[in-house]
Write an enzyme that holds these catalytic residues in place. Structure first.
Site, short mmCIF file in Angstrom:
data_model
loop_
_atom_site.label_atom_id
_atom_site.label_comp_id
_atom_site.label_asym_id
_atom_site.label_seq_id
_atom_site.Cartn_x
_atom_site.Cartn_y
_atom_site.Cartn_z
N ASP A 44 0.49 -0.85 -0.56
CA ASP A 44 -0.40 0.02 0.03
C ASP A 44 1.04 1.64 -0.02
O ASP A 44 -0.15 2.06 -0.66
CB ASP A 44 -0.75 -0.35 1.77
CG ASP A 44 -2.22 0.51 0.86
OD1 ASP A 44 -2.74 0.73 0.22
OD2 ASP A 44 -2.40 1.83 2.14
N CYS A 137 -10.64 4.18 -4.75
CA CYS A 137 -10.45 4.43 -3.60
C CYS A 137 -10.21 5.25 -1.98
O CYS A 137 -10.44 4.70 -1.02
CB CYS A 137 -8.58 4.61 -3.71
SG CYS A 137 -7.01 5.19 -2.42
N TYR A 141 -13.36 2.71 1.11
CA TYR A 141 -13.18 2.70 2.59
C TYR A 141 -13.40 4.13 3.27
O TYR A 141 -13.85 3.43 4.47
CB TYR A 141 -11.43 3.60 2.50
CG TYR A 141 -10.00 2.38 2.16
CD1 TYR A 141 -10.27 1.97 0.85
CD2 TYR A 141 -8.95 2.43 2.42
CE1 TYR A 141 -9.29 0.81 0.70
CE2 TYR A 141 -8.14 1.33 2.55
CZ TYR A 141 -8.24 0.26 1.25
OH TYR A 141 -7.22 -0.37 1.06
N TYR A 167 -10.68 6.23 8.39
CA TYR A 167 -11.16 6.07 6.86
C TYR A 167 -12.82 6.40 7.01
O TYR A 167 -13.24 6.94 6.13
CB TYR A 167 -11.16 4.79 6.14
CG TYR A 167 -10.19 4.16 5.74
CD1 TYR A 167 -9.00 5.33 5.03
CD2 TYR A 167 -8.86 4.26 6.48
CE1 TYR A 167 -7.82 5.30 4.61
CE2 TYR A 167 -7.54 3.38 5.92
CZ TYR A 167 -6.72 4.71 5.07
OH TYR A 167 -5.87 4.20 4.37
N GLU A 209 -9.92 -2.54 -6.33
CA GLU A 209 -9.46 -2.64 -4.60
C GLU A 209 -10.22 -3.72 -4.49
O GLU A 209 -9.48 -4.63 -3.12
CB GLU A 209 -11.14 -1.14 -4.29
CG GLU A 209 -10.20 0.11 -4.88
CD GLU A 209 -8.96 0.40 -3.58
OE1 GLU A 209 -8.93 0.23 -2.89
OE2 GLU A 209 -8.38 1.52 -4.04
C1 LIG Z 1 -5.07 -0.01 -2.24
C2 LIG Z 1 -6.04 1.26 -1.77
N1 LIG Z 1 -6.53 1.81 -1.63
C3 LIG Z 1 -7.43 3.14 -0.59
C4 LIG Z 1 -7.30 3.57 0.40
C5 LIG Z 1 -7.76 4.51 0.83
N2 LIG Z 1 -6.80 5.50 0.72
C6 LIG Z 1 -6.08 2.99 0.14
N3 LIG Z 1 -4.76 2.98 1.20
N4 LIG Z 1 -5.09 1.48 -0.69
#
Ligand SMILES: Cc1ncc(CN)c(N)n1
Length: 252
Positions: A44, A137, A141, A167, A209
């Site tokens: 990440d 993204c 979340y 989040y 995702e």
């Molecule tokens: C893959 C991914 N997608 C979304 C997020 C949240 N910003 C994250 N940290 N990582």
């Protein structure tokens, strides 16, 4: 229904599958294997670096100072704020963030795919397409964290309290609202083909995702492992380390 809401509606089965995925349920129930958490954090970190660059590319295509400010603020939150959930996952995994960052990372297939998907749209697409490609993204979340709160009502004792509350926060929700408002502002002026491209970018990111959580849960890595590939957490010990680092860094 607004354009952004119509995308969200199309992606609803994907969002539902994400919520039910064992990684997300593991966050909700406070139980995940340390290896999955470490895999997630290291992948990440690379993903968020790419994501910030995509916002930078959006900024270069912005049409007003307000739009520029939106992307600029998002980059700040990504580079500084998202450390909070990562620190939380590391703490539960029993490692320090520095320890995880010490190891150079080769992007696993899904993170590699997701990063290139976003970069490709950012390079070739309209501003609307870029907003569509980054939107899941944020949306996944915020929705996921808020649904966990609704269903599980986690207290500060919950192992992933920081992740969930970060989040679910008003600040993250506000960011989501700003992005959907921008998409809805851009959509009416877009051609049919561009709208279709936005929809496709949004749905692909939503699927990725899901795949991203799955990647972490299953500790996904390239198979067969070839020259230069190494298991996460194992530092290469030969002279090939330097050239490997260069290749790894060009991934983001
Ligand atoms: C893959 C991914 N997608 C979304 C997020 C949240 N910003 C994250 N940290 N990582």
């Amino acid at each position: 229904m607004s354009f952004a809401q119509s995308l969200r509606q199309d992606a609803d089965p994907i969002f539902e599958a994400i919520y039910l995925h064992p990684f997300v349920q593991g966050i909700a129930k406070g139980q995940l294997p340390p290896e999955s958490l470490i895999h997630y954090v290291s992948q990440d970190t690379e993903y968020l670096n790419t994501y910030s660059k995509v916002y930078g590319m959006a900024l270069s295509k912005a049409q007003t100072p307000d739009q520029m400010r939106l992307f600029y603020n998002r980059i700040g939150i990504l580079l500084e704020g998202e450390l909070i959930p990562h620190l939380n996952l590391c703490r539960v995994a029993g490692v320090t963030h520095d320890e995880v960052m010490q190891h150079p990372v080769e992007l696993a297939p899904t993170a590699h795919h997701y990063a290139r998907h976003m970069l490709c749209v950012a390079q070739q697409g309209t501003l609307g397409e870029i907003v569509a490609v980054v939107l899941p993204c944020q949306w996944v979340y915020v929705d996921t964290a808020r649904r966990i709160i609704e269903e599980f009502q986690p207290t500060t004792e919950h192992p992933f309290y920081d992740w969930i509350s970060f989040y679910a926060s008003d600040e993250m929700h506000q960011g989501l609202m700003e992005l959907t408002a921008l998409l809805d502002h851009l959509a009416p002026g877009a051609r049919e083909l561009d709208l279709a491209m936005m929809r496709s970018a949004f749905l692909d990111s939503s699927r990725l995702e899901y795949q991203f959580f799955d990647m972490a849960f299953t500790l996904q890595k390239w198979t067969p492992s070839g020259p230069g590939a190494y298991p996460l957490g194992e530092k290469p010990d030969s002279d090939s380390f330097d050239s490997l680092s260069v290749r790894v860094n060009t991934c983001v």
